[in-house]
Every structure is written in structure tokens, then in C-alpha cells.
Design a protein around this motif. Structure first.
Motif, PDB file in Angstrom:
ATOM      1  N   GLY A  57       0.768   8.549   9.187  1.00 33.57           N
ATOM      2  CA  GLY A  57       2.232   8.625   8.959  1.00 33.57           C
ATOM      3  C   GLY A  57       3.195   9.789   9.381  1.00 33.57           C
ATOM      4  O   GLY A  57       4.019   9.476   9.662  1.00 33.57           O
ATOM      5  N   THR A  58       2.352  10.680   9.603  1.00 30.98           N
ATOM      6  CA  THR A  58       3.262  11.945   9.805  1.00 30.98           C
ATOM      7  C   THR A  58       3.481  11.705  11.425  1.00 30.98           C
ATOM      8  O   THR A  58       4.705  11.981  11.695  1.00 30.98           O
ATOM      9  N   PHE A  83       6.396  14.563  -0.783  1.00 32.91           N
ATOM     10  CA  PHE A  83       5.482  15.144  -0.215  1.00 32.91           C
ATOM     11  C   PHE A  83       6.088  15.837   1.246  1.00 32.91           C
ATOM     12  O   PHE A  83       6.954  15.512   1.493  1.00 32.91           O
ATOM     13  N   ALA A  85       5.441  16.319   4.299  1.00 34.69           N
ATOM     14  CA  ALA A  85       5.186  15.565   5.765  1.00 34.69           C
ATOM     15  C   ALA A  85       6.589  15.105   6.439  1.00 34.69           C
ATOM     16  O   ALA A  85       6.802  15.757   7.645  1.00 34.69           O
ATOM     17  N   ASP A 170      11.122   6.879   4.989  1.00 34.37           N
ATOM     18  CA  ASP A 170       9.724   7.276   4.833  1.00 34.37           C
ATOM     19  C   ASP A 170       9.320   6.319   3.771  1.00 34.37           C
ATOM     20  O   ASP A 170       9.583   6.418   2.738  1.00 34.37           O
ATOM     21  N   THR A 172       6.231   5.833   3.466  1.00 31.30           N
ATOM     22  CA  THR A 172       4.596   5.606   3.463  1.00 31.30           C
ATOM     23  C   THR A 172       4.039   5.532   1.930  1.00 31.30           C
ATOM     24  O   THR A 172       2.964   5.152   2.060  1.00 31.30           O
ATOM     25  N   GLU A 173       4.889   5.955   1.003  1.00 30.30           N
ATOM     26  CA  GLU A 173       4.073   5.721  -0.377  1.00 30.30           C
ATOM     27  C   GLU A 173       4.622   4.066  -0.847  1.00 30.30           C
ATOM     28  O   GLU A 173       4.064   3.990  -2.078  1.00 30.30           O
ATOM     29  N   SER A 193       2.175   4.790   5.800  1.00 24.18           N
ATOM     30  CA  SER A 193       0.929   5.589   5.829  1.00 24.18           C
ATOM     31  C   SER A 193      -0.056   4.687   5.400  1.00 24.18           C
ATOM     32  O   SER A 193      -0.007   4.024   4.503  1.00 24.18           O
ATOM     33  N   ASN A 195      -3.373   6.346   4.849  1.00 25.62           N
ATOM     34  CA  ASN A 195      -4.496   7.434   4.624  1.00 25.62           C
ATOM     35  C   ASN A 195      -5.160   6.914   3.294  1.00 25.62           C
ATOM     36  O   ASN A 195      -4.599   5.925   2.949  1.00 25.62           O
ATOM     37  N   LYS A 198      -3.422   5.453  -0.152  1.00 24.79           N
ATOM     38  CA  LYS A 198      -2.299   4.617  -0.252  1.00 24.79           C
ATOM     39  C   LYS A 198      -2.724   3.194  -0.501  1.00 24.79           C
ATOM     40  O   LYS A 198      -3.916   2.904  -0.863  1.00 24.79           O
TER      41      LYS A 198
END
Ligand SMILES: Cc1ncc(COP(=O)(O)O)c(C=O)c1O
Length: 381
Positions: A57-58, A83, A85, A170, A172-173, A193, A195, A198
């Protein structure tokens, strides 16, 4: 006493089968049919025109910000409570994150704080929007949909539009959450993301979604070392080695196929917590805002009694093998981003002290859930 983790992967038979196919056929690297299959299915699922799979995601954020035109010395506006990132990604390009506060109920970037920053702290210098305190060019806004909840996007889009700023989200979450009925990822540029903690995971990985095919092609080019001639290895630009591998993408395809199952479990877990702690006056679960349908990636409990210390609660739960996690140190306080401009971020500071994320894995059993709720109730009583 079994250990109850915060948020762990949920891996099934289909994941094993598709990963095995990669290993057996030798298609393990970033060239392979699962990479494009994952991109196509992901784009379709979130309602984007194109999606480009990245190694994290970064990495997705780094490339999206580069494509948005961030240059050394530029400022990008972020919420303080997130977060780290996205702020790091701004710094990778030599830019500066500028932190504004969050909205107390949703925990997301507060559009009224963005409006006040643009009005009171920015001026036009030769037509260029400039932070009058730092003299740096302000180029964009990076709302972060934290914890599974969508940001109130419309006012942010309109403020950014009026000021001539880009918006990179963003997300990602917050895969599978919707804003006023619109899927997160279906508008503008968004980064996801995969990771391990997630909603769906590829071990590590990410995705950038676009509404413009040309932009997706450019992101694919940049993330594949900007290779212009694959035979002679001619590169006309400095690119990145940021592609997702076929093995990871295989896992992504399998996980994406289970997204509805995961989403409904996340919602059920949230509902159980809400009902479980309803009678307690000392805490409340963070819920959905009027504009939101949340994916409830993590369930956040807010301690409403000023005499309750979340560190004590965290420790008491840890002692009985229940993993919880506070939010993040607000980034305007982060030594890593010293030198960044920030507005008053009191709400972020307060919520950082008051909130604790409870176990939220999709594989959490009903009996695990009951145990968490009864331990929490026991502590408070
Ligand atoms: C808000 C936020 N942004 C960015 C990232 C970075 O994603 P990744 O870990 O895939 O690099 C994460 C997750 O880890 C995150 O929670």
C-alpha cells in the motif's frame, strides 16, 4: 486460555489451490495471469476503470503521489490521526505532510479544518497556493479512510477543486466501505493495501485504482521500472520495482472472491460489540457516520470516562491473552515528521488517548467474541 489476536488473515482452500498453481507452473514472479486477473476483478469490484497491483500500500501511495505531481518542497494535507505510511510517502518525494485535525465522531479528516487551513493559512503567491507560515507550495489533499470508515469526501472534493489541489485517497484500511452509496475506490485515485491484517490479504501488497485508463497504464509503467523497450532494456525514466507477484496475486484473487463473506462477518462482529457494551456508561463503540457504510476493518472502543486509562485496559486484556491496539501516535507529534506544518490537532490527541481497537479478525468465533465482551464488562464493573 486461547490467544485472541487483533486482526489476522483468514486463509482457505481456494488460496492454497491458486498459490499451488503458481508454484507448479513456475509462474511465481510479477509476470503471470493472476496479476492481471486480480487487477481486473478488483477494479470491477470497487467500480474503477483501471487498477494497478503494487508490492504494498505504501508503494501504491508513493506512485500515486508522484503521478499527482508532488515535487520536493511541496505540501500535501493529511489528517494527523493515521498510520504513518501516507506521510512517509509524501516525504519519499521530498514533499512535506501538513497535518490537520479529525472529526470527533467519525475519526476521519475534518473537512471544516481543511476549509479553515485553506482560508486562514494559505495565500496565493504569483497564483501559487502557498502556506504562508512555511512559504511552501500546497499541492494536494490526502484523506485517509481509517479503520474501515469512509471520510466525508464531498466537501473535501469541492474544497480541493476550488483551490486547484489534487486528491489522492488512502483507502488502505477501507476496502468495501461506501460513501453515500458510492464504493470507496470508484472516484478519483485511491490506494489500497493487502498486508496481513487487512480485510483481504496477499501477505503484502497494494493496489491503485483510477477512473482513467491512461493513468492506469502510466502507473503500470512506473511500477515496472519504466521499461520502454523490454528487449533492449531501454528506460526513459526512473521507475520503481513495485509490482505485485503472481503468487501474491493468486492469493488476492482467492481472497477477493471471499470479500462478501469477510464483510458480513466484520459487520456481525461490530454489531456484537455494540450490543455487548451497550449497557456500559464508560465506553462506546465507534460507529457509522450519516454518510457511511463502514467495512468495520477494526472495531474501535472509545473510553468516555476520563478516569479510565486505555493503557490499563490494554494491559488487563493482554493479561488474559486478548490482543488490543491503540490508535497511532498523532503524526503532528511524530519525531519522524518533525518540521512539518500542523494545525491545532486537539481532537486527534484526545482520541489517541481514549481509543482502543478490539479483536476484529473475520475468523473470530462467537465464543471468542463473547469472551472479549465479558472480560471488558468485568473490567468496567
Ligand atoms: C492508513 C494506512 N496507509 C497506508 C498503509 C500502508 O500499507 P502497506 O502496509 O501495505 O504498505 C497502511 C497499512 O499498513 C495503513 O493502515
Amino acid at each position: 486460555m486461547n490467544f485472541i489476536p487483533l486482526s489476522i488473515p483468514n486463509i482457505g482452500r481456494q488460496e492454497w489451490e491458486l498459490v499451488r498453481e503458481c508454484l507448479e507452473t513456475g509462474w511465481v514472479s510479477s509476470v503471470g495471469s493472476f496479476v492481471s486477473k486480480f487487477e481486473k476483478e478488483f477494479a470491477k469490484r470497487v467500480g474503477a476503470t483501471g487498477a494497478v497491483a503494487t508490492s504494498s500500500g505504501t508503494a501504491a501511495l508513493h506512485v500515486a503521489l508522484k503521478m499527482a505531481g508532488v515535487e520536493a518542497g511541496d505540501e500535501v494535507v493529511l489528517p494527523s490521526l493515521t498510520f504513518i505510511a501516507p506521510a512517509n510517502a509524501v516525504r519519499y518525494l521530498g514533499g512535506w505532510p501538513t497535518f490537520i485535525d479529525i472529526d470527533e465522531d467519525s475519526l476521519q479528516m475534518d473537512p471544516s479544518k481543511l476549509a479553515s487551513f485553506l482560508e486562514k493559512d494559505c495565500v496565493r503567491v504569483n497564483g501559487v497556493l502557498t502556506n504562508r507560515h512555511t512559504q511552501r507550495r500546497v499541492v494536494g489533499v490526502l484523506p485517509v479512510h481509517v479503520l474501515g470508515h469512509p471520510v466525508d469526501l464531498d466537501p473535501i472534493f469541492s474544497l480541493a477543486g476550488e483551490a486547484g489541489l489534487f486528491v489522492v485517497q488512502d483507502a488502505t484500511e477501507s476496502l468495501a466501505s461506501t460513501y453515500k452509496g458510492r464504493m470507496i475506490g470508484s472516484e478519483g485515485v485511491s490506494c489500497f493495501s493487502f498486508n496481513g491484517n487487512k480485510l483481504i490479504t496477499t501477505g503484502g501488497g497494494g493496489m491503485i485504482t483510477f477512473q482513467d485508463k491512461k493513468m492506469a497504464d502510466r502507473a503500470r509503467y512506473l511500477t515496472t521500472t519504466a521499461k520502454d523497450d523490454p528487449v533492449e532494456f531501454v528506460h526513459n525514466e526512473v521507475g520503481f520495482n513495485y509490482r505485485l507477484t503472481n503468487v501474491q496475486a493468486a492469493m488476492g484473487v482467492a481472497q477477493l472472491g471471499r470479500l462478501d463473506e469477510f464483510l458480513s462477518r466484520k459487520k456481525a462482529i461490530h454489531q456484537s460489540y455494540v450490543e455487548g457494551v451497550a449497557e456500559l456508561e464508560t465506553c462506546a463503540m465507534v460507529g457509522e457516520s450519516s454518510w457511511a457504510q463502514s467495512a468495520f476493518w477494526l472495531n474501535t472502543m472509545r473510553l468516555t470516562d476520563p478516569n479510565t486509562d486505555r493503557k490499563v485496559l490494554h494491559k488487563l486484556l493482554k493479561d488474559v491473552s486478548i490482543e488490543t491496539r491503540p490508535l497511532w501516535q498523532p503524526l503532528h507529534m511524530s519525531p519522524a515528521h518533525e518540521g512539518s506544518w500542523f494545525e491545532d490537532c486537539k481532537v486527534s490527541e484526545i482520541l489517541y488517548k481514549q481509543c482502543l481497537n478490539l479483536p476484529s479478525s473475520t475468523g473470530l468465533t462467537d465464543s471468542d467474541l463473547s469472551r472479549v465482551v465479558s472480560v471488558v464488562k468485568g473490567i468496567f464493573s
